[in-house]
Motif scaffolding. Structure first.
Motif, PDB file in Angstrom:
ATOM      1  N   LEU A 140     107.607-114.100  85.469  1.00 19.31           N
ATOM      2  CA  LEU A 140     106.410-114.338  86.278  1.00 19.31           C
ATOM      3  C   LEU A 140     105.982-115.802  86.304  1.00 19.31           C
ATOM      4  O   LEU A 140     104.859-116.115  86.664  1.00 19.31           O
ATOM      5  CB  LEU A 140     105.237-113.455  85.817  1.00 19.31           C
ATOM      6  CG  LEU A 140     105.503-111.952  85.739  1.00 19.31           C
ATOM      7  CD1 LEU A 140     104.288-111.222  85.201  1.00 19.31           C
ATOM      8  CD2 LEU A 140     105.923-111.402  87.097  1.00 19.31           C
ATOM      9  N   ASP A 141     106.858-116.705  85.874  1.00 16.91           N
ATOM     10  CA  ASP A 141     106.567-118.134  85.763  1.00 16.91           C
ATOM     11  C   ASP A 141     105.501-118.425  84.708  1.00 16.91           C
ATOM     12  O   ASP A 141     104.759-119.404  84.787  1.00 16.91           O
ATOM     13  CB  ASP A 141     106.164-118.739  87.113  1.00 16.91           C
ATOM     14  CG  ASP A 141     106.288-120.260  87.131  1.00 16.91           C
ATOM     15  OD1 ASP A 141     107.105-120.814  86.354  1.00 16.91           O
ATOM     16  OD2 ASP A 141     105.551-120.896  87.906  1.00 16.91           O
ATOM     17  N   ALA A 142     105.429-117.559  83.685  1.00 17.27           N
ATOM     18  CA  ALA A 142     104.488-117.774  82.575  1.00 17.27           C
ATOM     19  C   ALA A 142     104.882-119.025  81.801  1.00 17.27           C
ATOM     20  O   ALA A 142     106.072-119.312  81.642  1.00 17.27           O
ATOM     21  CB  ALA A 142     104.492-116.570  81.632  1.00 17.27           C
ATOM     22  N   PRO A 143     103.907-119.767  81.298  1.00 17.22           N
ATOM     23  CA  PRO A 143     104.218-120.956  80.504  1.00 17.22           C
ATOM     24  C   PRO A 143     104.689-120.640  79.081  1.00 17.22           C
ATOM     25  O   PRO A 143     105.427-121.420  78.488  1.00 17.22           O
ATOM     26  CB  PRO A 143     102.895-121.718  80.451  1.00 17.22           C
ATOM     27  CG  PRO A 143     102.045-121.130  81.518  1.00 17.22           C
ATOM     28  CD  PRO A 143     102.501-119.717  81.681  1.00 17.22           C
ATOM     29  N   VAL A 144     104.245-119.485  78.534  1.00 19.23           N
ATOM     30  CA  VAL A 144     104.502-119.163  77.134  1.00 19.23           C
ATOM     31  C   VAL A 144     104.747-117.661  76.999  1.00 19.23           C
ATOM     32  O   VAL A 144     104.143-116.863  77.718  1.00 19.23           O
ATOM     33  CB  VAL A 144     103.286-119.554  76.247  1.00 19.23           C
ATOM     34  CG1 VAL A 144     103.549-119.252  74.782  1.00 19.23           C
ATOM     35  CG2 VAL A 144     102.910-121.003  76.423  1.00 19.23           C
ATOM     36  N   GLU A 145     105.606-117.304  76.045  1.00 18.06           N
ATOM     37  CA  GLU A 145     105.841-115.905  75.684  1.00 18.06           C
ATOM     38  C   GLU A 145     106.015-115.859  74.177  1.00 18.06           C
ATOM     39  O   GLU A 145     106.683-116.728  73.594  1.00 18.06           O
ATOM     40  CB  GLU A 145     107.095-115.378  76.381  1.00 18.06           C
ATOM     41  CG  GLU A 145     107.411-113.934  76.086  1.00 18.06           C
ATOM     42  CD  GLU A 145     108.602-113.418  76.892  1.00 18.06           C
ATOM     43  OE1 GLU A 145     109.036-112.290  76.622  1.00 18.06           O
ATOM     44  OE2 GLU A 145     109.101-114.138  77.784  1.00 18.06           O
ATOM     45  N   VAL A 146     105.418-114.860  73.529  1.00 22.68           N
ATOM     46  CA  VAL A 146     105.480-114.750  72.070  1.00 22.68           C
ATOM     47  C   VAL A 146     105.832-113.317  71.692  1.00 22.68           C
ATOM     48  O   VAL A 146     105.285-112.362  72.251  1.00 22.68           O
ATOM     49  CB  VAL A 146     104.130-115.142  71.420  1.00 22.68           C
ATOM     50  CG1 VAL A 146     104.141-114.856  69.915  1.00 22.68           C
ATOM     51  CG2 VAL A 146     103.815-116.614  71.684  1.00 22.68           C
ATOM     52  N   GLU A 147     106.742-113.185  70.729  1.00 21.32           N
ATOM     53  CA  GLU A 147     107.039-111.881  70.131  1.00 21.32           C
ATOM     54  C   GLU A 147     106.866-111.996  68.631  1.00 21.32           C
ATOM     55  O   GLU A 147     107.040-113.083  68.061  1.00 21.32           O
ATOM     56  CB  GLU A 147     108.456-111.414  70.478  1.00 21.32           C
ATOM     57  CG  GLU A 147     109.554-112.292  69.920  1.00 21.32           C
ATOM     58  CD  GLU A 147     110.939-111.829  70.311  1.00 21.32           C
ATOM     59  OE1 GLU A 147     111.775-111.650  69.400  1.00 21.32           O
ATOM     60  OE2 GLU A 147     111.203-111.661  71.509  1.00 21.32           O
ATOM     61  N   ILE A 148     106.485-110.889  67.997  1.00 21.62           N
ATOM     62  CA  ILE A 148     106.318-110.900  66.547  1.00 21.62           C
ATOM     63  C   ILE A 148     107.010-109.688  65.933  1.00 21.62           C
ATOM     64  O   ILE A 148     107.219-108.670  66.602  1.00 21.62           O
ATOM     65  CB  ILE A 148     104.832-110.946  66.112  1.00 21.62           C
ATOM     66  CG1 ILE A 148     104.079-109.667  66.484  1.00 21.62           C
ATOM     67  CG2 ILE A 148     104.141-112.167  66.700  1.00 21.62           C
ATOM     68  CD1 ILE A 148     102.651-109.607  65.949  1.00 21.62           C
ATOM     69  N   GLN A 149     107.369-109.834  64.666  1.00 25.00           N
ATOM     70  CA  GLN A 149     107.853-108.724  63.862  1.00 25.00           C
ATOM     71  C   GLN A 149     106.948-108.643  62.638  1.00 25.00           C
ATOM     72  O   GLN A 149     106.687-109.678  61.998  1.00 25.00           O
ATOM     73  CB  GLN A 149     109.295-108.942  63.410  1.00 25.00           C
ATOM     74  CG  GLN A 149     110.287-108.952  64.554  1.00 25.00           C
ATOM     75  CD  GLN A 149     110.552-110.338  65.068  1.00 25.00           C
ATOM     76  OE1 GLN A 149     110.655-111.290  64.323  1.00 25.00           O
ATOM     77  NE2 GLN A 149     110.634-110.476  66.382  1.00 25.00           N
ATOM     78  N   VAL A 150     106.462-107.440  62.346  1.00 25.91           N
ATOM     79  CA  VAL A 150     105.585-107.262  61.204  1.00 25.91           C
ATOM     80  C   VAL A 150     106.100-106.133  60.323  1.00 25.91           C
ATOM     81  O   VAL A 150     106.729-105.195  60.795  1.00 25.91           O
ATOM     82  CB  VAL A 150     104.115-106.966  61.620  1.00 25.91           C
ATOM     83  CG1 VAL A 150     103.545-108.105  62.447  1.00 25.91           C
ATOM     84  CG2 VAL A 150     103.985-105.652  62.349  1.00 25.91           C
ATOM     85  N   GLU A 151     105.816-106.266  59.029  1.00 23.45           N
ATOM     86  CA  GLU A 151     106.085-105.197  58.088  1.00 23.45           C
ATOM     87  C   GLU A 151     104.784-104.418  57.896  1.00 23.45           C
ATOM     88  O   GLU A 151     103.715-105.040  57.771  1.00 23.45           O
ATOM     89  CB  GLU A 151     106.560-105.770  56.750  1.00 23.45           C
ATOM     90  CG  GLU A 151     106.921-104.726  55.716  1.00 23.45           C
ATOM     91  CD  GLU A 151     107.385-105.345  54.402  1.00 23.45           C
ATOM     92  OE1 GLU A 151     107.811-104.552  53.523  1.00 23.45           O
ATOM     93  OE2 GLU A 151     107.308-106.565  54.232  1.00 23.45           O
ATOM     94  N   VAL A 152     104.885-103.095  57.903  1.00 23.96           N
ATOM     95  CA  VAL A 152     103.682-102.280  57.761  1.00 23.96           C
ATOM     96  C   VAL A 152     103.809-101.329  56.571  1.00 23.96           C
ATOM     97  O   VAL A 152     104.909-101.004  56.139  1.00 23.96           O
ATOM     98  CB  VAL A 152     103.385-101.479  59.054  1.00 23.96           C
ATOM     99  CG1 VAL A 152     103.039-102.406  60.195  1.00 23.96           C
ATOM    100  CG2 VAL A 152     104.531-100.565  59.425  1.00 23.96           C
ATOM    101  N   GLU A 153     102.635-100.921  56.078  1.00 24.77           N
ATOM    102  CA  GLU A 153     102.563 -99.959  54.984  1.00 24.77           C
ATOM    103  C   GLU A 153     102.322 -98.572  55.568  1.00 24.77           C
ATOM    104  O   GLU A 153     101.676 -98.441  56.597  1.00 24.77           O
ATOM    105  CB  GLU A 153     101.414-100.307  54.049  1.00 24.77           C
ATOM    106  CG  GLU A 153     101.574-101.665  53.395  1.00 24.77           C
ATOM    107  CD  GLU A 153     100.415-101.997  52.485  1.00 24.77           C
ATOM    108  OE1 GLU A 153     100.058-101.125  51.661  1.00 24.77           O
ATOM    109  OE2 GLU A 153      99.873-103.085  52.605  1.00 24.77           O
ATOM    110  N   ASP A 154     102.841 -97.545  54.890  1.00 27.53           N
ATOM    111  CA  ASP A 154     102.570 -96.170  55.336  1.00 27.53           C
ATOM    112  C   ASP A 154     101.208 -95.718  54.901  1.00 27.53           C
ATOM    113  O   ASP A 154     100.553 -96.235  54.085  1.00 27.53           O
ATOM    114  CB  ASP A 154     103.640 -95.208  54.802  1.00 27.53           C
ATOM    115  CG  ASP A 154     104.924 -95.321  55.608  1.00 27.53           C
ATOM    116  OD1 ASP A 154     104.820 -95.527  56.832  1.00 27.53           O
ATOM    117  OD2 ASP A 154     106.003 -95.202  55.012  1.00 27.53           O
TER     118      ASP A 154
END
Length: 154
Positions: A140-154
């Motif tokens: 979409l001609d976006a200037p920025v894109e961010v992805e994250i990976q997180v660890e979670v607790e049950d």
């Protein structure tokens, strides 16, 4: 209200609704103890807030703010999978993509917008490994894109 959401409120922030995918994917997926988000664009209320290349149509400071928005959207995607951001044990990795003018080399400072937001919201749990990558164009001609990976607790 969860502790993380209380912290967001203290910062004057609110988690948005999860942005609808623009192609064949889901906003986030859990695998074991980890949640992986899809790339999040600087979308607010369903609309891309800005377009163009950083270092040309978009300033580095503007792009840094857009990266904050991307990180907030990523947290919303994580919450959609785990239900409560207090279950986040730690942010493991952040990848930021910056649509850059040919001579722009400030990608790390732009992606700091996302990193700083995660630290403000999650404290020590927000400390992470990271990549900041300059690219020719984003969806979409976006200037920025961010992805994250997180660890979670049950």
């Amino acid at each position: 209200m969860s502790g993380v959401e209380q912290r967001l409120a203290e910062l004057g922030l609110e988690l948005p609704a999860v942005a609808a995918p623009i192609a064949a994917y889901v906003p986030a997926v859990r695998s074991g103890a980890y949640v992986y988000t899809s790339g999040q664009l600087p979308v607010v209320e369903g609309k891309l807030t800005c377009t163009g290349k950083v270092g040309a149509e978009v300033t580095a400071d503007e792009a840094k703010q857009l990266a904050r928005t991307c990180a907030l959207n990523a947290l919303a995607a994580v919450r959609s999978v785990v239900g409560d951001l207090d279950r986040v044990k730690r942010v493991v990795k952040v990848v930021g993509f910056v649509a850059s003018a040919p001579d722009f080399t400030g990608q790390p400072s732009v992606v700091n917008g996302a990193s700083e937001l995660l630290g403000e919201v999650l404290g020590d749990k927000g400390v992470h490994a990271r990549s900041a990558v300059g690219v020719a164009v984003l969806p979409l001609d976006a200037p920025v894109e961010v992805e994250i990976q997180v660890e979670v607790e049950d």
